[in-house]
Design a protein around this motif. Structure first.
Motif, PDB file in Angstrom:
ATOM      1  N   THR A 132     -48.498  14.605 -23.576  1.00 50.89           N
ATOM      2  CA  THR A 132     -47.535  14.852 -24.651  1.00 50.89           C
ATOM      3  C   THR A 132     -47.101  16.312 -24.684  1.00 50.89           C
ATOM      4  O   THR A 132     -45.948  16.615 -24.997  1.00 50.89           O
ATOM      5  N   LEU A 133     -48.017  17.239 -24.356  1.00 50.79           N
ATOM      6  CA  LEU A 133     -47.657  18.659 -24.305  1.00 50.79           C
ATOM      7  C   LEU A 133     -46.602  18.906 -23.233  1.00 50.79           C
ATOM      8  O   LEU A 133     -45.645  19.661 -23.446  1.00 50.79           O
ATOM      9  N   TRP A 163     -39.596   9.494 -29.274  1.00 55.20           N
ATOM     10  CA  TRP A 163     -39.799   8.169 -28.666  1.00 55.20           C
ATOM     11  C   TRP A 163     -40.822   8.252 -27.537  1.00 55.20           C
ATOM     12  O   TRP A 163     -41.703   7.405 -27.427  1.00 55.20           O
ATOM     13  N   PHE A 164     -40.727   9.293 -26.730  1.00 48.08           N
ATOM     14  CA  PHE A 164     -41.685   9.453 -25.626  1.00 48.08           C
ATOM     15  C   PHE A 164     -43.097   9.742 -26.146  1.00 48.08           C
ATOM     16  O   PHE A 164     -44.084   9.270 -25.581  1.00 48.08           O
ATOM     17  N   VAL A 165     -43.192  10.528 -27.226  1.00 43.67           N
ATOM     18  CA  VAL A 165     -44.502  10.935 -27.733  1.00 43.67           C
ATOM     19  C   VAL A 165     -45.163   9.842 -28.573  1.00 43.67           C
ATOM     20  O   VAL A 165     -46.347   9.541 -28.409  1.00 43.67           O
ATOM     21  N   GLY A 166     -44.393   9.254 -29.495  1.00 40.48           N
ATOM     22  CA  GLY A 166     -44.983   8.300 -30.438  1.00 40.48           C
ATOM     23  C   GLY A 166     -44.405   6.913 -30.407  1.00 40.48           C
ATOM     24  O   GLY A 166     -44.793   6.056 -31.216  1.00 40.48           O
ATOM     25  N   ASN A 192     -45.558  16.889 -33.013  1.00 37.65           N
ATOM     26  CA  ASN A 192     -46.241  15.699 -32.501  1.00 37.65           C
ATOM     27  C   ASN A 192     -46.579  15.800 -31.018  1.00 37.65           C
ATOM     28  O   ASN A 192     -47.511  15.142 -30.544  1.00 37.65           O
ATOM     29  N   SER A 193     -45.827  16.630 -30.283  1.00 34.99           N
ATOM     30  CA  SER A 193     -46.122  16.794 -28.859  1.00 34.99           C
ATOM     31  C   SER A 193     -47.260  17.775 -28.618  1.00 34.99           C
ATOM     32  O   SER A 193     -47.813  17.840 -27.524  1.00 34.99           O
ATOM     33  N   GLY A 194     -47.593  18.565 -29.630  1.00 38.80           N
ATOM     34  CA  GLY A 194     -48.674  19.532 -29.497  1.00 38.80           C
ATOM     35  C   GLY A 194     -48.220  20.914 -29.097  1.00 38.80           C
ATOM     36  O   GLY A 194     -49.050  21.823 -28.981  1.00 38.80           O
TER      37      GLY A 194
END
Length: 437
Positions: free
Chosen positions: A3-4, A37-40, A302-304
């Motif tokens: 996610t990062l 969308w990609f992260v969560g 949310n991605s960090g």
């Protein structure tokens, strides 16, 4: 780490699309939505779009934005600016370079009822530039002075960019607006003190023939500006004294400008319609950018990415001074490439969380950021106020002339910025005295 990496790729995509000239609101919302969308997945994306846009536009405190914009657009049509300009000129006329000082002081006065740097720049280009050129003033320094003086509206309340900072960070709108008063007046004072030096160093910048007015004529010129003093006093005094919330102060100010214009028979239905249309257009644009920025900010969280930056700062041992130096350099570089509002929206989600670990006061930092935003509006090649002056000048000055003419004022701004960094009390003393803090 997965996610990062998505977060880092998202930042890269954002910068690439901005470099290609895609509108910032569309870039922020699109990249932020794709990242969410990609992260969560779909649940996070749908939850964000169901709650965030409505939460922003339905928040009552944000009514301050359209009201301040409406106040400024109406004030530009009431003749208050010409009265300010006339009064300032009569008091400054005995000094060489008086029209530069007049523009500076009148622009500072109009900033107290405007809130928009672009409105200030356009209004004074149309009114002051022909007078400057007619009296033999240098086109380069004249256009540069008008563009730079227009930036006072970024600090002197009511400031739209201050409100946007408050929206992005959750800080007090009232304290931020009051924090800009002394730095804004300090900047205007620095211009007035520097102009005699500039005209001495540049002999062709201003004519040597001076116009003189009697003391009674100067006193009479102050009579029409009671409206500006009253309006700014009600708005700022109400916020400072805790008598009015910023939203209600903005509404009272807009109503006051409207009543003054109607009483003086200077506002007709066409002016009111144009002001409402301009207000709706600018407000919609600003809110679109804010919503896009908050979507992108949620993606970064949310991605960090935000947390990783925070952890890196804590572990690296970066000092407060080093952090501020990096911020100044980054903002000055971005100011040459991206418009001012976009800079704040793109950077604030990353920068703001870093203030707490370094014990940086967010109100003071807001003043510094707005001062840097101020600078970005007059730094070539992408300076919003420079383009505003060029457009309103209708061919009276060239791009090269305004780029050269604004440079002395950029230097003055940098000196004032250094003073504000060295002495935080300049920005923080007045908010600390506010009632109900």
């Amino acid at each position: 780490m997965e996610t990062l990496a998505i977060g880092i790729y998202g930042i890269g995509a954002l910068l690439a699309l901005l470099a290609f000239g895609v509108p910032v609101a569309i870039v922020l919302a699109t990249v932020g939505a794709a990242g969410l969308w990609f992260v969560g997945g779909q649940p996070l994306l749908l939850t964000t779009f169901r709650t965030l846009p409505f939460g922003v536009v339905s928040d009552y405190q944000f009514v301050v934005l359209p009201m301040f914009i409406f106040m400024g657009t109406l004030a530009a049509r009431t003749g208050l600016v010409s009265e300010l300009y006339n009064a300032a000129y009569r008091w400054m006329s005995r000094l060489r370079g008086s029209l530069y000082m007049t523009t500076t002081l009148a622009s500072a006065g109009f900033a107290a009822i405007s809130g928009s740097t672009v409105v200030n720049a356009v209004v004074f280009t149309r009114m002051a530039l022909p007078e400057m050129l007619r009296h033999g003033y240098d086109p380069k320094l004249s256009s540069g002075c008008i563009a730079a003086a227009g930036t006072f509206a970024a600090l002197i309340p009511p400031s739209i960019i201050m409100v946007v900072y408050a929206v992005m960070t959750g800080e007090s709108v009232g304290q931020l607006l009051i924090a800009g008063v002394v730095p804004g007046l300090l900047t205007a004072g620095a211009y007035v003190l520097a102009i005699p030096v500039l005209v001495r160093l540049m002999p062709d910048a201003a004519p040597t023939t001076l116009e003189r007015f009697s003391f009674s004529e100067r006193l009479v010129s102050l009579k029409p500006i009671w409206a500006v003093i009253l309006l700014s006093g009600v708005v700022l005094g109400g916020i400072y004294g805790g008598l009015l919330f910023p939203s209600s102060a903005a509404t009272v100010g807009a109503a006051g400008v409207l009543l003054i214009g109607l009483a003086r028979l200077r506002i007709g239905w066409a002016d009111l319609r144009d002001s409402l249309e301009e207000t709706a257009s600018l407000t919609g644009m600003i809110f679109f950018i804010i919503i896009g920025g908050l979507i992108f900010s949620r993606f970064l969280v949310n991605s960090g990415v935000t947390g990783e930056f925070n952890d890196f700062l804590t572990s690296s041992g970066m000092t407060k001074a080093a952090f501020l130096a990096v911020i100044v350099v980054v903002y000055l570089i971005l100011g040459c490439l991206i418009d001012s509002l976009s800079i704040m929206i793109v950077t604030m989600p990353i920068v703001y969380p870093l203030l707490k670990p370094l014990a940086i006061d967010p109100i003071w930092f807001g003043v510094l950021i707005v001062k840097l935003i101020e600078l970005s509006t007059i730094t070539p090649p992408v300076g919003l106020n420079l383009f505003a002056v060029l457009t309103a000048a209708e061919g009276k000055v060239s791009t090269r002339q305004i780029y050269i003419g604004v440079l002395p004022f950029v230097l003055i701004e940098l000196i004032v910025l250094a003073v504000l960094i060295a002495f935080p009390e300049i920005s923080l003393w007045l908010p600390a005295q506010m009632s109900g803090k």
